[in-house]
Write a protein that holds these residues in place. Structure first.
Motif, short mmCIF file in Angstrom:
data_model
loop_
_atom_site.label_atom_id
_atom_site.label_comp_id
_atom_site.label_asym_id
_atom_site.label_seq_id
_atom_site.Cartn_x
_atom_site.Cartn_y
_atom_site.Cartn_z
N UNK A 131 61.04 -10.71 66.17
CA UNK A 131 61.29 -11.91 66.98
C UNK A 131 60.91 -11.63 68.44
N UNK A 132 61.22 -10.44 68.94
CA UNK A 132 60.89 -10.09 70.32
C UNK A 132 59.38 -10.08 70.53
N UNK A 133 58.64 -9.47 69.60
CA UNK A 133 57.19 -9.38 69.73
C UNK A 133 56.55 -10.77 69.65
N UNK A 134 56.99 -11.56 68.67
CA UNK A 134 56.44 -12.92 68.53
C UNK A 134 56.73 -13.75 69.77
N UNK A 135 57.93 -13.60 70.31
CA UNK A 135 58.28 -14.33 71.53
C UNK A 135 57.39 -13.89 72.70
N UNK A 140 53.07 -15.59 76.33
CA UNK A 140 51.99 -15.01 77.12
C UNK A 140 52.31 -13.67 77.76
N UNK A 141 53.46 -13.09 77.40
CA UNK A 141 53.78 -11.75 77.93
C UNK A 141 52.83 -10.71 77.32
N UNK A 142 52.43 -10.97 76.08
CA UNK A 142 51.38 -10.19 75.43
C UNK A 142 50.30 -11.17 75.02
N UNK A 143 49.08 -10.95 75.46
CA UNK A 143 47.99 -11.87 75.16
C UNK A 143 47.20 -11.37 73.95
N UNK A 144 47.03 -12.24 73.00
CA UNK A 144 46.23 -11.92 71.82
C UNK A 144 44.76 -11.86 72.22
N UNK A 145 44.12 -10.77 71.88
CA UNK A 145 42.71 -10.60 72.21
C UNK A 145 41.92 -10.35 70.93
N UNK A 146 40.66 -10.73 70.96
CA UNK A 146 39.78 -10.49 69.81
C UNK A 146 39.25 -9.07 69.90
N UNK A 147 39.90 -8.19 69.14
CA UNK A 147 39.52 -6.77 69.14
C UNK A 147 39.19 -6.35 67.72
N UNK A 148 38.43 -5.24 67.60
CA UNK A 148 38.11 -4.75 66.25
C UNK A 148 39.37 -4.56 65.41
N UNK A 149 40.42 -4.00 66.03
CA UNK A 149 41.69 -3.83 65.34
C UNK A 149 42.75 -4.58 66.14
N UNK A 154 53.89 -5.03 62.91
CA UNK A 154 54.82 -4.18 62.15
C UNK A 154 54.95 -2.81 62.80
N UNK A 155 53.84 -2.21 63.20
CA UNK A 155 53.88 -0.88 63.82
C UNK A 155 54.58 -0.93 65.16
N UNK A 156 54.33 -1.98 65.95
CA UNK A 156 55.00 -2.11 67.24
C UNK A 156 56.50 -2.31 67.04
N UNK A 157 56.89 -3.07 66.04
CA UNK A 157 58.31 -3.28 65.76
C UNK A 157 59.00 -1.97 65.40
N UNK A 158 58.34 -1.14 64.61
CA UNK A 158 58.92 0.15 64.24
C UNK A 158 59.18 1.00 65.48
N UNK A 159 58.25 0.99 66.43
CA UNK A 159 58.43 1.75 67.67
C UNK A 159 59.59 1.18 68.47
#
Length: 390
Positions: A131-135, A140-149, A154-159
């Motif tokens: 919920x924190x990451x999606x929020x 716009x606190x984290x901007x989605x970018x078109x990157x290869x990966x 899920x990995x960020x949530x685990x951290x």
């Protein structure tokens, strides 16, 4: 990120030769938390000569600008692969009202937490971290970018969950700052981190706005048929297990428990049962682990007991529910004993409960453990009261 500590420029150059180029050299000093003040980070160094010269330049700037600073050597690291990675920042600050709070955003030069960071209060589980990451993405606190990966949520949530647990377990930590954090697919690389600590005494859970999961209340018990089950506090992640549990309880048993035709519980109802405030409510689930033919373990909830205290924390209303096909193996008695012991360990003075006259099994169990029984046939209810002994 693998890191080596060098005592002087010559050793830094020797380490760089061993680990391979390009490398980064960073100042290590508790008196200079922001290395940028002395240009204390030198990047993309590609030879021993560059490493030695850059390391010496860092030490020279420190001796000029901070002559009394304590220097604990130099850090030497291989350069991280930044291509295609997103630079994030995770920080822990102490709020005067809420205690420790976790901040998440992009790593920017001018990071203002009130506008650049999403905020969450520990403890975090995977659902709350998501919920924190999606929020953070939506605002716009984290901007989605078109990157290869792309960003692996899920990995960020685990951290984030691991960082939350670290804060819970180590009350000496006052601040903790990871920046930048390189996020590339499911690979999370900590490039730099700083932490401040201070002595702590007292109840480490009291400093938190939300009581963390009380792992100390977990215990393993044995049923009459020899099966071992785990008794533990309920978790938000138990929602699907709880839904499956309810599906194995008969309509009649559900009616006796909820005093109404329940039907299939929706997400909101299940969330109310599984997402609880451990300070004023407790629910224990009996979990059996079932092995399939391939040896894979699958947990299954087979019973639940809960107690909800009043605002004055004087008395708590309890309830017990057991899978309808698993009666007669002592599970109800085990759950009753667990919830009584828990309530006795608190400041509660009474346990109360209500059932129907037709629920003879519950009435007999309550009488057995000392409840006062008041059968009100006109109203079709049975009230139960247990004075708690210290």
């Amino acid at each position: 990120m693998p890191t080596w500590i060098a005592s002087d420029p010559a050793e830094a150059a020797h380490i760089a030769n061993q680990i391979g180029y390009p490398v980064a050299v960073k100042l290590r000093s508790p008196d200079i938390p922001h290395k940028s003040e002395v240009h204390g980070v030198m990047l993309h160094l590609r030879s021993a000569e560059e490493v030695a010269n850059s390391a010496q330049a860092i030490l020279d700037r420190v001796s000029l600008d901070y002559p009394h600073a304590q220097i604990d050597g130099l850090l030497v690291q291989r350069m991280a692969k930044r291509t295609g990675a997103q630079e994030l920042r995770i920080s822990v600050h102490h709020d005067a009202i809420f205690g420790p709070v976790i901040l998440l955003g992009e790593d920017t030069a001018e990071w203002a937490i009130h506008k650049d960071a999403a905020v969450a209060i520990p403890p975090l589980n995977m659902a709350l971290a998501r919920y924190m990451v999606i929020n953070a993405i939506k605002t716009g606190k984290i901007r989605q970018r078109h990157r290869p990966e792309g960003l692996d949520i899920q990995a960020l949530c685990k951290l984030l969950v691991k960082m939350s647990q670290l804060i819970i377990d180590c009350p000496e930590i006052k601040t903790f700052d990871i920046h930048p954090l390189l996020a590339s697919g499911d690979e999370m690389t900590v490039i730099d981190a700083s932490m401040s600590i201070a002595p702590f005494s007292g109840d480490k859970a009291a400093r938190l706005a939300i009581r963390p999961y009380p792992v100390e209340l977990e215990e393993t018990v044995t049923l009459k048929d020899g099966r071992e089950i785990l008794l533990r506090p309920i978790l938000p992640e138990d929602e699907p297990l709880h839904a499956d549990f309810i599906s194995h309880v008969s309509v009649d048993d559900l009616y006796k428990r909820f005093f109404s035709d329940v039907g299939e519980l929706n997400h909101e109802a299940l969330a109310n049962l599984t997402q609880i405030d451990y300070d004023r409510e407790m629910a224990f689930v009996a979990v059996e682990t079932i092995l399939d033919d391939q040896g894979h373990a699958t947990p299954s909830i087979i019973g639940v007991t809960r107690a909800l205290s009043d605002p004055d924390n004087t008395e708590a209303e309890f309830a017990i529910l057991v899978r309808s096909d698993l009666k007669g193996i002592g599970l109800g008695s085990i759950l009753m004993d667990k919830i009584i012991r828990y309530c006795q360990s608190t400041r509660l003075k009474y346990m109360t409960g209500m059932t129907m006259p037709a629920n003879r099994g519950m009435i007999m169990l309550a009488q057995k453990v000392g409840f006062q029984i008041d059968i009100q046939m006109e109203d079709g209810v049975v009230e139960m009261l247990l004075p708690l002994k210290r």
